[in-house]
Design an enzyme around this catalytic site. Sequence first.
Site, PDB file in Angstrom:
ATOM      1  N   GLU A 187     -14.242 -66.273  25.447  1.00 60.87           N
ATOM      2  CA  GLU A 187     -13.174 -66.431  26.453  1.00 60.87           C
ATOM      3  C   GLU A 187     -13.289 -65.409  27.590  1.00 60.87           C
ATOM      4  OE1 GLU A 187      -9.471 -66.714  24.281  1.00 60.87           O
ATOM      5  OE2 GLU A 187     -10.310 -68.164  22.889  1.00 60.87           O
ATOM      6  N   ASN A 230     -18.570 -68.614  24.450  1.00 63.73           N
ATOM      7  CA  ASN A 230     -17.651 -69.561  23.834  1.00 63.73           C
ATOM      8  C   ASN A 230     -16.318 -69.508  24.570  1.00 63.73           C
ATOM      9  OD1 ASN A 230     -16.940 -71.330  21.531  1.00 63.73           O
ATOM     10  ND2 ASN A 230     -15.557 -69.662  20.942  1.00 63.73           N
ATOM     11  N   HIS A 266     -10.170 -77.253  21.645  1.00 59.06           N
ATOM     12  CA  HIS A 266      -8.759 -77.301  21.234  1.00 59.06           C
ATOM     13  C   HIS A 266      -8.036 -78.294  22.143  1.00 59.06           C
ATOM     14  CE1 HIS A 266      -8.945 -73.992  18.383  1.00 59.06           C
ATOM     15  NE2 HIS A 266      -9.498 -73.211  19.298  1.00 59.06           N
ATOM     16  N   GLU A 295     -14.509 -75.236  17.837  1.00 57.76           N
ATOM     17  CA  GLU A 295     -13.157 -74.975  17.294  1.00 57.76           C
ATOM     18  C   GLU A 295     -12.243 -76.192  17.456  1.00 57.76           C
ATOM     19  OE1 GLU A 295     -11.398 -71.424  18.840  1.00 57.76           O
ATOM     20  OE2 GLU A 295     -13.279 -70.334  18.944  1.00 57.76           O
ATOM     21  N   ASP A 297      -9.654 -79.022  17.310  1.00 58.34           N
ATOM     22  CA  ASP A 297      -8.471 -79.571  16.663  1.00 58.34           C
ATOM     23  C   ASP A 297      -7.696 -80.312  17.758  1.00 58.34           C
ATOM     24  OD1 ASP A 297      -7.098 -76.220  16.110  1.00 58.34           O
ATOM     25  OD2 ASP A 297      -7.292 -77.332  18.001  1.00 58.34           O
TER      26      ASP A 297
HETATM   27  O1  G3I Z   1      -4.482 -59.459   9.570  1.00 56.46           O
HETATM   28  C1  G3I Z   1      -3.108 -59.270   9.983  1.00 56.46           C
HETATM   29  C2  G3I Z   1      -2.265 -58.827   8.796  1.00 56.46           C
HETATM   30  O2  G3I Z   1      -2.708 -57.538   8.367  1.00 56.46           O
HETATM   31  C3  G3I Z   1      -0.787 -58.775   9.216  1.00 56.46           C
HETATM   32  O3  G3I Z   1      -0.006 -58.445   8.101  1.00 56.46           O
HETATM   33  C4  G3I Z   1      -0.401 -60.145   9.747  1.00 56.46           C
HETATM   34  C5  G3I Z   1       1.044 -60.198  10.180  1.00 56.46           C
HETATM   35  O4  G3I Z   1       1.160 -59.597  11.440  1.00 56.46           O
HETATM   36  O5  G3I Z   1      -1.208 -60.458  10.892  1.00 56.46           O
HETATM   37  C6  G3I Z   1      -2.573 -60.581  10.511  1.00 56.46           C
HETATM   38  O6  G3I Z   1      -3.325 -60.873  11.666  1.00 56.46           O
HETATM   39  C7  G3I Z   1      -3.175 -62.222  12.110  1.00 56.46           C
HETATM   40  C8  G3I Z   1      -4.584 -62.854  12.147  1.00 56.46           C
HETATM   41  O7  G3I Z   1      -4.527 -64.177  12.716  1.00 56.46           O
HETATM   42  C9  G3I Z   1      -5.177 -62.946  10.748  1.00 56.46           C
HETATM   43  O8  G3I Z   1      -4.399 -63.780   9.956  1.00 56.46           O
HETATM   44  C10 G3I Z   1      -2.621 -62.190  13.527  1.00 56.46           C
HETATM   45  O9  G3I Z   1      -1.278 -61.750  13.461  1.00 56.46           O
HETATM   46  C11 G3I Z   1      -2.668 -63.595  14.140  1.00 56.46           C
HETATM   47  O10 G3I Z   1      -2.299 -63.510  15.514  1.00 56.46           O
HETATM   48  C12 G3I Z   1      -4.099 -64.117  14.073  1.00 56.46           C
HETATM   49  O11 G3I Z   1      -4.105 -65.431  14.610  1.00 56.46           O
HETATM   50  C13 G3I Z   1      -5.428 -65.915  14.885  1.00 56.46           C
HETATM   51  C14 G3I Z   1      -5.570 -66.093  16.405  1.00 56.46           C
HETATM   52  O12 G3I Z   1      -6.889 -66.596  16.690  1.00 56.46           O
HETATM   53  C15 G3I Z   1      -5.380 -64.798  17.141  1.00 56.46           C
HETATM   54  O13 G3I Z   1      -5.429 -65.109  18.546  1.00 56.46           O
HETATM   55  C16 G3I Z   1      -5.588 -67.288  14.242  1.00 56.46           C
HETATM   56  O14 G3I Z   1      -5.540 -67.159  12.828  1.00 56.46           O
HETATM   57  C17 G3I Z   1      -6.919 -67.914  14.647  1.00 56.46           C
HETATM   58  O15 G3I Z   1      -6.989 -69.271  14.203  1.00 56.46           O
HETATM   59  C18 G3I Z   1      -7.072 -67.916  16.165  1.00 56.46           C
HETATM   60  O16 G3I Z   1      -8.349 -68.354  16.470  1.00 56.46           O
HETATM   61  C19 G3I Z   1      -8.722 -68.329  17.877  1.00 56.46           C
HETATM   62  C20 G3I Z   1     -10.204 -68.094  17.952  1.00 56.46           C
HETATM   63  O17 G3I Z   1     -10.545 -66.900  17.283  1.00 56.46           O
HETATM   64  C21 G3I Z   1     -10.663 -68.083  19.397  1.00 56.46           C
HETATM   65  N1  G3I Z   1     -10.304 -69.340  20.063  1.00 56.46           N
HETATM   66  C22 G3I Z   1      -8.870 -69.624  19.994  1.00 56.46           C
HETATM   67  C23 G3I Z   1      -8.406 -69.675  18.539  1.00 56.46           C
HETATM   68  C24 G3I Z   1      -6.948 -70.007  18.487  1.00 56.46           C
HETATM   69  O18 G3I Z   1      -6.202 -68.989  19.091  1.00 56.46           O
END
Ligand code: G3I
Length: 386
Positions: A187, A230, A266, A295, A297
């Site tokens: 990004e 990407n 997406h 990615e 969906d």
């Molecule tokens: O690991 C922490 C954990 O320690 C904490 O307790 C918990 C609660 O705050 O948060 C956890 O981190 C979360 C992380 O996912 C792991 O589960 C983050 O809050 C959460 O924001 C994060 O979301 C991810 C998101 O990227 C972040 O922008 C999504 O799972 C993931 O599917 C998403 O994937 C991205 C790609 O990497 C890039 N392209 C877009 C795509 C969708 O945003």
Amino acid sequence: MRKLRIALVGVLAAGALYPIGPSTASAGPAQAPAPAPQALGGPAAHGPGGTSTDLPLRVLARKHGLGIGTAVDMAALEADTEYRELAAREFSAVTAENVMKWAELEPTRGEYNWGPADELVEFARRNGQKVHGHTLLWHSQLPAWLTDGVADGSIDSAELRDIVRNHITTVVKRYRGKVRAWDVVNEAFTDGNFPVLRDTIFHQLLGPDYIAYALRLAHAADPKAKLFLNDYAIDNINPKSTAYYELAKQLRKQRVPMHGMGFQGHLDLQYPLPIDAPQNLARFDKLGLETAFTEVDVRFFLPIDTYKEAGQVGSFNTLLTACLLTPRCVMFTVWGFTDKYSWVPGFFDGQGAATPLDENFQPKAAYRGLQQTLAVASDPNSRRGF
Ligand code: G3I
């Protein structure tokens, strides 16, 4: 003409061949417990012309040399037997949804949390799957010690250059020979009609050449890994995808090791279907680059209905067909394969049901559409790698 036939078949598979009837996808409040899940790769149902369609996606994709992948939620992989079994059965490629991101891998400077990423790499080895590494440099999910250090000025340009070199070299060397490709920079461009490089800490302190710097570091650490850029909202020809096309041309001219372009895919039913995705991917292919949908969906505002279901089928198949039509499109990856663990509901209020299987792992029309497109597409390009 042959290529057009695939495209038409792909789109037809979306609409004409699917009973637009009650969907198995969850449309709202929890329903009665689903019957015991059928084995997705069950007895081969023979469609027209004896095509065996009801096979696992990875089996159907094999004749095209195409990798079919999914983002993997490591907590679910560890805790949910059915999730683990389907991840192994259906997919020939895996991407870490989160555990290979900087904040997860190096939460404390110089101290790495390799466990979850190692587990995914081992899972992939055991199941004959390729790993797509996600992601080395991204403005999101960076560790606080890095962002705070840049914000308070304690990390200057020279130190950030060292930090980036250490991180990329350490991570890519650890998985040398085990990760087929890396999303080296994720990004990089802004959205809209006049995309520019995002004002990230990397751009601020290292300048626009940070992208070439990162690619060169990754190549030095693993000369055989395919190195991708990407991004999202670049599936069709638009100013942002054209910005990547121009950047790719420039990097290739400068002999910077960029090998592929990742189109996240997406999609959202409220926006136009990217029907020129084949033409978009073709221009990157002509540069000699690999392409991949990384990615995919397809989200929409719940509840589902027959038209949204048909739109979802068409959307998945439009991107899959674009990949099949592109000689060097090597991988089609969904960002999670079941609604049970999808990121969408937590990020888009009121939207969901964005993946090919419902929250009870039951195949949705979108899954059947992917199967049928893979089964009926008759023009396998000479892909290697999967
Ligand atoms: O690991 C922490 C954990 O320690 C904490 O307790 C918990 C609660 O705050 O948060 C956890 O981190 C979360 C992380 O996912 C792991 O589960 C983050 O809050 C959460 O924001 C994060 O979301 C991810 C998101 O990227 C972040 O922008 C999504 O799972 C993931 O599917 C998403 O994937 C991205 C790609 O990497 C890039 N392209 C877009 C795509 C969708 O945003």
